[in-house]
Design an enzyme around this catalytic site. Sequence first.
Site, PDB file in Angstrom:
ATOM      1  N   THR A  98      37.432   9.119  21.617  1.00  0.00           N
ATOM      2  CA  THR A  98      38.720   8.479  21.072  1.00  0.00           C
ATOM      3  C   THR A  98      38.574   7.868  20.378  1.00  0.00           C
ATOM      4  O   THR A  98      37.763   6.504  20.049  1.00  0.00           O
ATOM      5  CB  THR A  98      39.752   8.464  22.480  1.00  0.00           C
ATOM      6  OG1 THR A  98      41.157   7.425  22.160  1.00  0.00           O
ATOM      7  CG2 THR A  98      38.879   7.775  23.813  1.00  0.00           C
ATOM      8  N   ASP A  99      39.121   7.406  19.710  1.00  0.00           N
ATOM      9  CA  ASP A  99      39.024   5.882  19.455  1.00  0.00           C
ATOM     10  C   ASP A  99      39.589   4.816  19.879  1.00  0.00           C
ATOM     11  O   ASP A  99      39.452   3.335  19.871  1.00  0.00           O
ATOM     12  CB  ASP A  99      40.404   5.646  17.565  1.00  0.00           C
ATOM     13  CG  ASP A  99      42.312   5.685  18.584  1.00  0.00           C
ATOM     14  OD1 ASP A  99      42.310   5.929  19.670  1.00  0.00           O
ATOM     15  OD2 ASP A  99      42.770   5.171  17.704  1.00  0.00           O
ATOM     16  N   GLU A 100      39.799   4.237  21.121  1.00  0.00           N
ATOM     17  CA  GLU A 100      40.551   3.495  22.120  1.00  0.00           C
ATOM     18  C   GLU A 100      38.937   3.530  23.081  1.00  0.00           C
ATOM     19  O   GLU A 100      38.768   2.306  23.448  1.00  0.00           O
ATOM     20  CB  GLU A 100      40.876   4.111  23.267  1.00  0.00           C
ATOM     21  CG  GLU A 100      42.707   4.401  22.849  1.00  0.00           C
ATOM     22  CD  GLU A 100      43.228   5.280  23.986  1.00  0.00           C
ATOM     23  OE1 GLU A 100      43.134   4.087  25.173  1.00  0.00           O
ATOM     24  OE2 GLU A 100      44.194   5.112  23.761  1.00  0.00           O
TER      25      GLU A 100
ATOM     26  N   TYR B 187      40.223   4.045  31.309  1.00  0.00           N
ATOM     27  CA  TYR B 187      40.313   5.695  30.239  1.00  0.00           C
ATOM     28  C   TYR B 187      39.307   5.468  29.451  1.00  0.00           C
ATOM     29  O   TYR B 187      38.562   6.352  29.154  1.00  0.00           O
ATOM     30  CB  TYR B 187      41.574   5.603  30.119  1.00  0.00           C
ATOM     31  CG  TYR B 187      41.433   6.990  28.929  1.00  0.00           C
ATOM     32  CD1 TYR B 187      40.836   8.355  28.973  1.00  0.00           C
ATOM     33  CD2 TYR B 187      41.761   6.700  27.302  1.00  0.00           C
ATOM     34  CE1 TYR B 187      41.380   8.780  27.711  1.00  0.00           C
ATOM     35  CE2 TYR B 187      41.783   7.213  26.638  1.00  0.00           C
ATOM     36  CZ  TYR B 187      41.228   8.819  26.683  1.00  0.00           C
ATOM     37  OH  TYR B 187      41.971   9.747  25.432  1.00  0.00           O
TER      38      TYR B 187
ATOM     39  N   LYS C  79      35.607   6.979  28.719  1.00  0.00           N
ATOM     40  CA  LYS C  79      35.144   8.183  27.398  1.00  0.00           C
ATOM     41  C   LYS C  79      34.691   7.463  26.544  1.00  0.00           C
ATOM     42  O   LYS C  79      33.545   7.815  26.093  1.00  0.00           O
ATOM     43  CB  LYS C  79      36.506   8.156  26.164  1.00  0.00           C
ATOM     44  CG  LYS C  79      38.123   8.813  27.108  1.00  0.00           C
ATOM     45  CD  LYS C  79      37.879  10.505  27.132  1.00  0.00           C
ATOM     46  CE  LYS C  79      37.490  10.913  25.861  1.00  0.00           C
ATOM     47  NZ  LYS C  79      37.133  12.484  25.865  1.00  0.00           N
TER      48      LYS C  79
HETATM   49  P1  NAD Z   1      45.683  16.756  28.120  1.00  0.00           P
HETATM   50  O1  NAD Z   1      45.744  15.636  29.001  1.00  0.00           O
HETATM   51  O2  NAD Z   1      47.005  17.121  27.355  1.00  0.00           O
HETATM   52  O3  NAD Z   1      44.825  17.640  28.683  1.00  0.00           O
HETATM   53  C1  NAD Z   1      43.738  17.836  29.233  1.00  0.00           C
HETATM   54  C2  NAD Z   1      43.902  18.954  29.530  1.00  0.00           C
HETATM   55  O4  NAD Z   1      41.681  19.051  30.715  1.00  0.00           O
HETATM   56  C3  NAD Z   1      44.307  19.575  30.825  1.00  0.00           C
HETATM   57  O5  NAD Z   1      44.256  21.053  30.325  1.00  0.00           O
HETATM   58  C4  NAD Z   1      43.059  19.730  32.274  1.00  0.00           C
HETATM   59  O6  NAD Z   1      43.858  20.810  32.674  1.00  0.00           O
HETATM   60  C5  NAD Z   1      41.976  20.189  31.763  1.00  0.00           C
HETATM   61  N1  NAD Z   1      41.005  19.199  32.521  1.00  0.00           N
HETATM   62  C6  NAD Z   1      40.996  17.763  33.427  1.00  0.00           C
HETATM   63  N2  NAD Z   1      39.933  18.163  33.885  1.00  0.00           N
HETATM   64  C7  NAD Z   1      39.525  18.966  33.410  1.00  0.00           C
HETATM   65  C8  NAD Z   1      38.157  19.757  34.244  1.00  0.00           C
HETATM   66  N3  NAD Z   1      37.575  18.040  35.167  1.00  0.00           N
HETATM   67  N4  NAD Z   1      37.709  20.667  34.376  1.00  0.00           N
HETATM   68  C9  NAD Z   1      38.550  21.301  33.652  1.00  0.00           C
HETATM   69  N5  NAD Z   1      39.401  21.062  32.560  1.00  0.00           N
HETATM   70  C10 NAD Z   1      39.949  19.941  32.470  1.00  0.00           C
HETATM   71  O7  NAD Z   1      44.711  15.690  27.600  1.00  0.00           O
HETATM   72  P2  NAD Z   1      44.864  15.739  25.532  1.00  0.00           P
HETATM   73  O8  NAD Z   1      45.944  14.507  25.307  1.00  0.00           O
HETATM   74  O9  NAD Z   1      45.103  17.397  24.865  1.00  0.00           O
HETATM   75  O10 NAD Z   1      43.589  15.232  24.690  1.00  0.00           O
HETATM   76  C11 NAD Z   1      42.146  16.452  25.307  1.00  0.00           C
HETATM   77  C12 NAD Z   1      40.838  15.286  24.883  1.00  0.00           C
HETATM   78  O11 NAD Z   1      41.586  14.688  23.361  1.00  0.00           O
HETATM   79  C13 NAD Z   1      40.607  14.461  25.900  1.00  0.00           C
HETATM   80  O12 NAD Z   1      39.159  14.436  25.707  1.00  0.00           O
HETATM   81  C14 NAD Z   1      41.220  12.936  25.160  1.00  0.00           C
HETATM   82  O13 NAD Z   1      39.583  11.906  25.808  1.00  0.00           O
HETATM   83  C15 NAD Z   1      40.611  13.476  23.495  1.00  0.00           C
HETATM   84  N6  NAD Z   1      41.845  12.824  22.886  1.00  0.00           N
HETATM   85  C16 NAD Z   1      43.364  12.736  22.665  1.00  0.00           C
HETATM   86  C17 NAD Z   1      43.331  11.978  21.909  1.00  0.00           C
HETATM   87  C18 NAD Z   1      45.794  11.963  21.909  1.00  0.00           C
HETATM   88  O14 NAD Z   1      45.925  11.313  21.469  1.00  0.00           O
HETATM   89  N7  NAD Z   1      46.257  13.032  23.021  1.00  0.00           N
HETATM   90  C19 NAD Z   1      43.005  11.708  20.480  1.00  0.00           C
HETATM   91  C20 NAD Z   1      42.217  11.190  20.835  1.00  0.00           C
HETATM   92  C21 NAD Z   1      41.560  12.092  21.267  1.00  0.00           C
HETATM   93  O1  DAU Z   2      44.021   6.651  20.607  1.00  0.00           O
HETATM   94  C1  DAU Z   2      44.069   7.480  21.218  1.00  0.00           C
HETATM   95  C2  DAU Z   2      44.863   7.898  22.731  1.00  0.00           C
HETATM   96  O2  DAU Z   2      46.141   7.712  22.062  1.00  0.00           O
HETATM   97  C3  DAU Z   2      44.102   9.151  23.454  1.00  0.00           C
HETATM   98  O3  DAU Z   2      42.853   9.078  24.216  1.00  0.00           O
HETATM   99  C4  DAU Z   2      44.489   9.133  25.153  1.00  0.00           C
HETATM  100  O4  DAU Z   2      44.042  10.571  25.756  1.00  0.00           O
HETATM  101  C5  DAU Z   2      46.535   8.649  24.670  1.00  0.00           C
HETATM  102  O5  DAU Z   2      47.132   8.848  25.983  1.00  0.00           O
HETATM  103  C6  DAU Z   2      46.405   8.505  23.733  1.00  0.00           C
HETATM  104  O6  DAU Z   2      46.688   6.781  24.603  1.00  0.00           O
HETATM  105  P1  DAU Z   2      48.303   5.578  24.178  1.00  0.00           P
HETATM  106  O7  DAU Z   2      47.684   5.188  25.515  1.00  0.00           O
HETATM  107  O8  DAU Z   2      47.764   5.138  23.097  1.00  0.00           O
HETATM  108  O9  DAU Z   2      49.049   6.794  24.652  1.00  0.00           O
HETATM  109  P2  DAU Z   2      50.534   6.299  25.646  1.00  0.00           P
HETATM  110  O10 DAU Z   2      51.333   7.573  24.676  1.00  0.00           O
HETATM  111  O11 DAU Z   2      50.359   6.377  27.024  1.00  0.00           O
HETATM  112  O12 DAU Z   2      51.185   5.675  25.147  1.00  0.00           O
HETATM  113  C7  DAU Z   2      51.393   4.610  23.674  1.00  0.00           C
HETATM  114  C8  DAU Z   2      52.039   4.037  23.219  1.00  0.00           C
HETATM  115  O13 DAU Z   2      53.178   3.784  24.085  1.00  0.00           O
HETATM  116  C9  DAU Z   2      50.726   2.645  23.939  1.00  0.00           C
HETATM  117  O14 DAU Z   2      51.106   1.443  23.411  1.00  0.00           O
HETATM  118  C10 DAU Z   2      51.558   1.749  25.712  1.00  0.00           C
HETATM  119  C11 DAU Z   2      53.254   2.194  24.955  1.00  0.00           C
HETATM  120  N1  DAU Z   2      53.957   2.957  26.001  1.00  0.00           N
HETATM  121  C12 DAU Z   2      54.025   4.262  26.566  1.00  0.00           C
HETATM  122  C13 DAU Z   2      54.405   4.590  27.542  1.00  0.00           C
HETATM  123  C14 DAU Z   2      54.009   6.902  28.229  1.00  0.00           C
HETATM  124  C15 DAU Z   2      55.649   2.439  26.536  1.00  0.00           C
HETATM  125  O15 DAU Z   2      56.149   1.163  25.577  1.00  0.00           O
HETATM  126  N2  DAU Z   2      56.397   3.484  27.156  1.00  0.00           N
HETATM  127  C16 DAU Z   2      55.872   4.268  28.191  1.00  0.00           C
HETATM  128  O16 DAU Z   2      56.614   4.913  29.217  1.00  0.00           O
END
Ligand code: NAD
Ligand code: DAU
Length: 337
Positions: free
Chosen positions: A123-125, A147, A151
Amino acid sequence: MHILVTGGAGFIGSNLVHFLLEHRSDCRLTVLDSLTYAGCRQNLARWEGDPRFRFVEGSITDPQAVDLAMQGARTCLHLAAETHVDRSIHDGAQFIATNVGGTQVLLDGARRHKLERFVLVSTDEVYGSIPEGSFRETDPLCPSSPYSASKAGADLLALAHHHTYGTPVLITRCTNNFGPYQYPEKLIPFFLSQAMQDHELPVYGDGLQVRDWIDVEDHCEALLQVLEKGSPGEIYNVGAGHEVTNLEITHTMLDLLGKPKSLVRHVQDRPGHDRRYSVDTTRLRALGWKPRHEFRETLERTVDWYRRNQAWWEDLRRKREEYQKFYEQQYAGRLGG
Ligand code: NAD
Ligand code: DAU
């Protein structure tokens, strides 16, 4: 091409399964997913019975489940993780166990099964916050939350396996995804579901934090590009370059739903909240990738999807509410909503 997709029942994972099976007729997939609160097997229902698709319910922390899932696979797209920053702030233990421990088990499996490519979806985080400019892949990691630290641990562990054992690891670091099937605890689906029920939208702090939003399908295409054309040992930033403040995106969603801005409620900020994320994607673009979707068009499509799939998110919101009740008792209501 037989690919193991870990976390395939989650948000990005299920979009990736749809994308691969729709666009690659020669593709066979095994999904390994333990179906945590964030995993939803129903997301993949349309592929059940398709000979190109196999689902293994199991944890990436379990070497036996990993062995079973890797049988026949030549490559792996590793997405399984605990992903919600707020949950990691409340309790980081599961994040370390899954994101670091699980990645270790998978990397060992990749060596045993002699996988030809192992893509870790980071992730970019991991870079932390940047006030101006954009992070490049060579910049040091400075994660802020449990988190992102977990990562970063997985990311560095994978690179160490490449360095030490020659495991063909590739890393992607993507910005915030949006689109269908996102669990309704993340900003966009949570706020959409709140607004559709005329509930308040809890914006953390001043709401001027900046995120770069990418259509989940553009991310899926980037993952396929990295899998097929990337160089082992290399890191690729992924992002669409569409930076907006949380407040801006919140107002746009309310406009699209025809709901009033008075639903916005500023609440206590997320502890350690990163102000801005931004990545330089020159390296990935050199592989031939570029985002195809416009931000506004994807947001409209996403709003429409959540409107049409209320039963899907209502079910998942019930699980979120149970979790919130539990943590509110222990942490005096730091979770928004
Ligand atoms: P999500 O939380 O929607 O899904 C995670 C999935 O992983 C779920 O299906 C869960 O059941 C499964 N899982 C969790 N623990 C497990 C384990 N121990 N064994 C097998 N399966 C397991 O997540 P997402 O938003 O789809 O993110 C997917 C990946 O992409 C993650 O690695 C996350 O860090 C990365 N990522 C997400 C974002 C974003 O914006 N959502 C951005 C950049 C990177
Ligand atoms: O940047 C990539 C990441 O983006 C992924 O690695 C993470 O898995 C994914 O959850 C996401 O992280 P963020 O913390 O950026 O996403 P989130 O949707 O939780 O929050 C987005 C922004 O909105 C953040 O600045 C926090 C804010 N927020 C979020 C929630 C849930 C609020 O202001 N209120 C809220 O209730």
